[in-house]
Write a protein that holds these residues in place. Sequence first.
Motif, PDB file in Angstrom:
ATOM      1  N   SER A  35      36.943  32.431  34.619  1.00 35.48           N
ATOM      2  CA  SER A  35      37.620  33.510  33.880  1.00 35.48           C
ATOM      3  C   SER A  35      38.006  34.646  34.816  1.00 35.48           C
ATOM      4  CB  SER A  35      36.702  34.042  32.765  1.00 35.48           C
ATOM      5  OG  SER A  35      36.444  33.038  31.815  1.00 35.48           O
ATOM      6  N   VAL A  36      37.103  34.981  35.745  1.00 38.35           N
ATOM      7  CA  VAL A  36      37.413  36.020  36.725  1.00 38.35           C
ATOM      8  C   VAL A  36      38.563  35.566  37.616  1.00 38.35           C
ATOM      9  CG1 VAL A  36      36.530  37.255  38.743  1.00 38.35           C
ATOM     10  CG2 VAL A  36      35.107  37.023  36.710  1.00 38.35           C
ATOM     11  N   ALA A  37      38.556  34.298  38.029  1.00 43.41           N
ATOM     12  CA  ALA A  37      39.621  33.784  38.888  1.00 43.41           C
ATOM     13  C   ALA A  37      40.968  33.854  38.186  1.00 43.41           C
ATOM     14  CB  ALA A  37      39.309  32.352  39.300  1.00 43.41           C
ATOM     15  N   VAL A  38      41.005  33.483  36.904  1.00 43.61           N
ATOM     16  CA  VAL A  38      42.258  33.552  36.144  1.00 43.61           C
ATOM     17  C   VAL A  38      42.730  34.997  36.037  1.00 43.61           C
ATOM     18  CG1 VAL A  38      43.283  33.223  33.856  1.00 43.61           C
ATOM     19  CG2 VAL A  38      41.859  31.420  34.862  1.00 43.61           C
ATOM     20  N   ALA A  39      41.800  35.917  35.798  1.00 50.31           N
ATOM     21  CA  ALA A  39      42.177  37.328  35.694  1.00 50.31           C
ATOM     22  C   ALA A  39      42.766  37.826  37.008  1.00 50.31           C
ATOM     23  CB  ALA A  39      40.955  38.161  35.309  1.00 50.31           C
ATOM     24  N   VAL A  59      36.842  43.176  40.655  1.00 47.20           N
ATOM     25  CA  VAL A  59      35.798  42.372  40.005  1.00 47.20           C
ATOM     26  C   VAL A  59      35.703  41.004  40.666  1.00 47.20           C
ATOM     27  CG1 VAL A  59      35.114  41.262  37.844  1.00 47.20           C
ATOM     28  CG2 VAL A  59      36.022  43.595  37.817  1.00 47.20           C
ATOM     29  N   GLY A  60      36.873  40.421  40.994  1.00 46.59           N
ATOM     30  CA  GLY A  60      36.873  39.123  41.657  1.00 46.59           C
ATOM     31  C   GLY A  60      36.194  39.176  43.016  1.00 46.59           C
ATOM     32  N   GLY A  61      36.448  40.248  43.768  1.00 45.30           N
ATOM     33  CA  GLY A  61      35.810  40.394  45.074  1.00 45.30           C
ATOM     34  C   GLY A  61      34.296  40.520  44.949  1.00 45.30           C
TER      35      GLY A  61
END
Length: 329
Positions: A35-39, A59-61
Amino acid sequence: MAALAVVPVAVWGAFALGYQAPAPWRWPLIAAWLSVAVAVLVSLPPRPRRARGRIAPVVGGIALLMLLGWWQTLMPSHARLWADDVARLLDADVDGSRVTLRNVRNFDWRSDQDYTVRWETRTYDLDHLVSADLILSYWMGPHIAHTLISFGFDDGRQLVFSLEIRKERDESFSAVGGFFRQFETVLVAADEHDIVRVRSNVRGEDVYLYRLDVPPAELREVFLGYLDEAARLRRKPRFYNTLTSNCTTIVFALARRIAPALPLDYRLLLSGHFDGYAYDHAGLMPGYDLDTLRTAGRITARARAFDGPAADFPRAIREGVPSAPAAAP
């Protein structure tokens, strides 16, 4: 271009969690990670840089740093409940040309679940080391084979070295899992009657044997190289890696001790073609073409048909295998 980096990192992270995250949290963690990757992907330019779009990469980092930090906590160990055939580590004492090996495997296999456990202490004199053979055991189609080296002594004994995954009792091999720290590495020293027959007779693999064209002094160097590797693994456990630390790469690394110019090649990964690599670099018996060596070296039928004393097994499977240059026409 940023998506080209995000996608493989996202896939790697999902597999890492899939193979290593504890069972109750595995799927929720994979779902959260993806979900984070898609965002992050949605937030990438040329989309408008709204505040939400700026937050997603941050957030992804953070998620990536947390994942990498957790990944570094996964450590190999010698203290697990191992499968019987990899339960012990090879131990060696070298005194001049005299080598004493403890924990040489010599199981009597009736099936993968039915076998007689037998670990032995053996002594060898490297002054009587006279040959080495390349053994390829095909277990997943024509492109992938397990690679073993069998050393022969002038009294007829053979000793096989095989770098393998060290399975726990409830585990089975996974080539993909081998990329994600699922297994430790073990170096097995075994009797041919054990390690060849378990593959040909019990697991239904197709086995080929090639006599190597290596002078005795260099044979000794490679043999001792295996013992060095066994000592390193005893001192410090290591994860198995399907790509960089496997049954073929160790043969290549040890061969480079005597031939430093050996090049990297795709056949180190597609190990089913490793016989061609050895042939191209003058490692197999000269005077024969590769097809002849392959045909004569297919020992599967002879191994399955053998029904005699274990000491006679090495001679029986080598019947017809070229061991000297072909006579000139």
